[in-house]
Design an enzyme around this catalytic site. Structure first.
Site, short mmCIF file in Angstrom:
data_model
loop_
_atom_site.label_atom_id
_atom_site.label_comp_id
_atom_site.label_asym_id
_atom_site.label_seq_id
_atom_site.Cartn_x
_atom_site.Cartn_y
_atom_site.Cartn_z
N CYS A 1 0.84 -1.22 0.00
CA CYS A 1 0.00 0.00 0.00
C CYS A 1 0.87 1.26 0.00
CB CYS A 1 -0.95 -0.04 1.18
SG CYS A 1 -0.19 -0.51 2.75
N1 LIG Z 1 -4.45 -4.02 5.26
C1 LIG Z 1 -3.91 -3.37 4.23
O1 LIG Z 1 -4.10 -2.14 4.06
C2 LIG Z 1 -3.05 -4.11 3.25
C3 LIG Z 1 -2.67 -3.42 2.09
C4 LIG Z 1 -1.88 -4.08 1.15
C5 LIG Z 1 -1.49 -5.40 1.39
N2 LIG Z 1 -1.85 -6.01 2.52
C6 LIG Z 1 -1.41 -7.40 2.69
O2 LIG Z 1 -2.52 -8.25 2.38
C7 LIG Z 1 -2.51 -9.41 3.21
C8 LIG Z 1 -3.82 -9.46 4.00
O3 LIG Z 1 -3.89 -8.28 4.77
P1 LIG Z 1 -5.16 -7.93 5.68
O4 LIG Z 1 -4.91 -6.56 6.20
O5 LIG Z 1 -6.40 -8.24 4.96
O6 LIG Z 1 -4.93 -8.98 6.88
P2 LIG Z 1 -5.95 -9.44 8.03
O7 LIG Z 1 -7.05 -8.46 8.16
O8 LIG Z 1 -5.11 -9.74 9.20
O9 LIG Z 1 -6.55 -10.82 7.45
C9 LIG Z 1 -5.75 -11.94 7.25
C10 LIG Z 1 -6.58 -13.09 6.69
O10 LIG Z 1 -5.72 -14.21 6.56
C11 LIG Z 1 -6.24 -15.30 7.34
N3 LIG Z 1 -5.09 -15.99 7.97
C12 LIG Z 1 -4.31 -15.51 8.97
N4 LIG Z 1 -3.29 -16.37 9.21
C13 LIG Z 1 -3.44 -17.39 8.34
C14 LIG Z 1 -2.72 -18.59 8.10
N5 LIG Z 1 -1.61 -18.89 8.78
N6 LIG Z 1 -3.17 -19.43 7.14
C15 LIG Z 1 -4.28 -19.13 6.44
N7 LIG Z 1 -5.01 -18.02 6.64
C16 LIG Z 1 -4.59 -17.16 7.57
C17 LIG Z 1 -7.17 -14.69 8.35
O11 LIG Z 1 -8.13 -15.66 8.65
P3 LIG Z 1 -9.07 -15.67 9.97
O12 LIG Z 1 -8.81 -14.41 10.71
O13 LIG Z 1 -10.44 -15.77 9.40
O14 LIG Z 1 -8.65 -16.85 10.69
C18 LIG Z 1 -7.74 -13.51 7.58
O15 LIG Z 1 -8.79 -13.94 6.74
C19 LIG Z 1 -1.27 -9.27 4.11
O16 LIG Z 1 -0.20 -9.99 3.56
C20 LIG Z 1 -0.99 -7.78 4.10
O17 LIG Z 1 0.37 -7.49 4.32
C21 LIG Z 1 -2.64 -5.42 3.46
#
Ligand SMILES: NC(=O)c1ccc[n+]([C@@H]2O[C@H](COP(=O)([O-])OP(=O)(O)OC[C@H]3O[C@@H](n4cnc5c(N)ncnc54)[C@H](OP(=O)(O)O)[C@@H]3O)[C@@H](O)[C@H]2O)c1
Length: 335
Positions: free
Chosen positions: A146
């Site tokens: 991001c």
């Molecule tokens: N947030 C942002 O602004 C943003 C921007 C760009 C990129 N990203 C990247 O996009 C990815 C997701 O970010 P997010 O902010 O959406 O994260 P998040 O809100 O923490 O969600 C993570 C998701 O992954 C699942 N999960 C967690 N650990 C896991 C594992 N070991 N195996 C399988 N599933 C697992 C969780 O499942 P449950 O909770 O349902 O168990 C949840 O659905 C990350 O790599 C992050 O760095 C995020």
């Protein structure tokens, strides 16, 4: 119809993807996974979510989908990418796993060996506006981080002007709290965020630092170093980066402004503000847009660049990339 699966649909970026793909006229969501909530419904987690069943990653019917989106933490994403690619799916990864070229750099910044270094060469870095040639038909797309999206979209036209830079590029960036994902921690706890504004991981300590430097070095060998200073804003979403670039000779801001306007003239999601106007979060939240303003202080060009971290910085850009991969109108589902 493109059939799609979403890994990590309960996370912040995963839920944004569900909302976009539910309305996308060319996509059908086949499955949505969760590690902790499988067996439940997405509407149990998000009150306004569609009634989608959540399954575990292991149950995902990969033979029923053309593409999977990985909204997972790093490492888990790479492991899932291997399985999905083996099953013949295209993969659009929102994590950091396929953004860096060098496995050693990944190990240094992510604290573990890369789970699938053999795939790094095949991944397309999906900064859509600048990756269109490589995207059609791509098997594996790394959606940029991001913060890097906000910084790189603002800097790219400058590297086409032939100007030389003097001194480091300084990117002073601020993000809303959703940038840290759904699980709260000490830093992102409401009480520590509200009525507060704090820097974190400054001094070349944030994981987006090597990503920004890598891409700038693709564009210009021996580019000056980057000083990247992230801050946590007490708002739910949005990133504003203020970027200072000192040029080695005097410049005419009108000329650079015209160059930027031409560079992005045909881009549906990048908007160059009129001279003197500054980008703000209000320009971009809940959109897939990047809005950029240009200002001058002596020989220093000051760029302000705003995006919604969950859309242009994640799920929106992921769908924009998918549209280009499948060669459908790039704006489908995003306007
Ligand atoms: N947030 C942002 O602004 C943003 C921007 C760009 C990129 N990203 C990247 O996009 C990815 C997701 O970010 P997010 O902010 O959406 O994260 P998040 O809100 O923490 O969600 C993570 C998701 O992954 C699942 N999960 C967690 N650990 C896991 C594992 N070991 N195996 C399988 N599933 C697992 C969780 O499942 P449950 O909770 O349902 O168990 C949840 O659905 C990350 O790599 C992050 O760095 C995020």
């Amino acid at each position: 119809m493109i059939t799609a699966g979403i890994f990590g649909a309960t996370g912040f970026t995963g839920y944004e993807l569900v909302q976009i793909l539910e309305k996308h006229p060319d996509v059908q969501i086949q499955f949505a996974t969760s590690q902790s909530f499988s067996g439940q419904w997405l509407s149990d987690i998000y009150a306004q979510a569609p009634h989608l069943p959540l399954i575990s990653g292991e149950e995902a019917p990969l033979d029923q989908v053309d593409v999977v989106f990985l909204c997972l933490p790093h490492a888990a994403a790479a492991e899932t990418a291997v399985t999905a690619l083996d099953a013949g799916c295209k993969v659009i990864d929102l994590s950091a796993d396929f953004r860096l070229d060098e496995p050693d750099v990944y190990a240094q910044w992510y604290g573990r060996e890369h789970p699938a270094p053999h795939l790094l060469e095949t991944a397309v870095y999906g900064l859509t506006e600048w990756s269109r040639v490589q995207l059609p038909g791509a098997e594996l797309v790394a959606v940029p981080g991001c913060y890097p999206t906000s910084v790189l979209l603002a800097l790219r036209p400058l590297f086409q002007t032939g100007f030389t830079l003097s001194g480091p590029i300084i990117a002073d960036s601020k993000s809303g709290v959703s940038g840290a994902g759904r699980k709260a921690n000490e830093t992102t706890h409401f009480i520590n965020v509200t009525d507060n504004f704090s820097p974190y991981k400054i001094g070349q300590a944030h994981r987006h630092q090597p990503e920004i430097e890598q891409v700038i070095n693709w564009w210009q060998e021996d580019a000056p170093p980057v000083i990247f200073s992230p801050h946590l804003l007490p708002v739910p979403r949005g990133i504003l980066s203020t970027i200072y670039v000192t040029l080695s000779e005097p410049f005419d801001l009108d000329e650079i402004q015209t160059h930027y306007q031409n560079a992005y003239a045909n881009e549906p999601f990048v908007c160059i503000l009129p001279p003197g106007k500054l980008a703000t979060l209000a320009h971009v939240t809940h959109t897939n847009k990047c809005v950029i303003g240009l200002t001058q202080a002596g020989n220093t060009l000051i760029l302000t660049s705003a995006i919604d971290n969950l859309l242009k910085g994640a799920a929106g850009q992921a769908v924009q990339n998918m549209n280009v991969v499948f060669q459908i109108d790039e704006t489908t589902g995003l306007t």
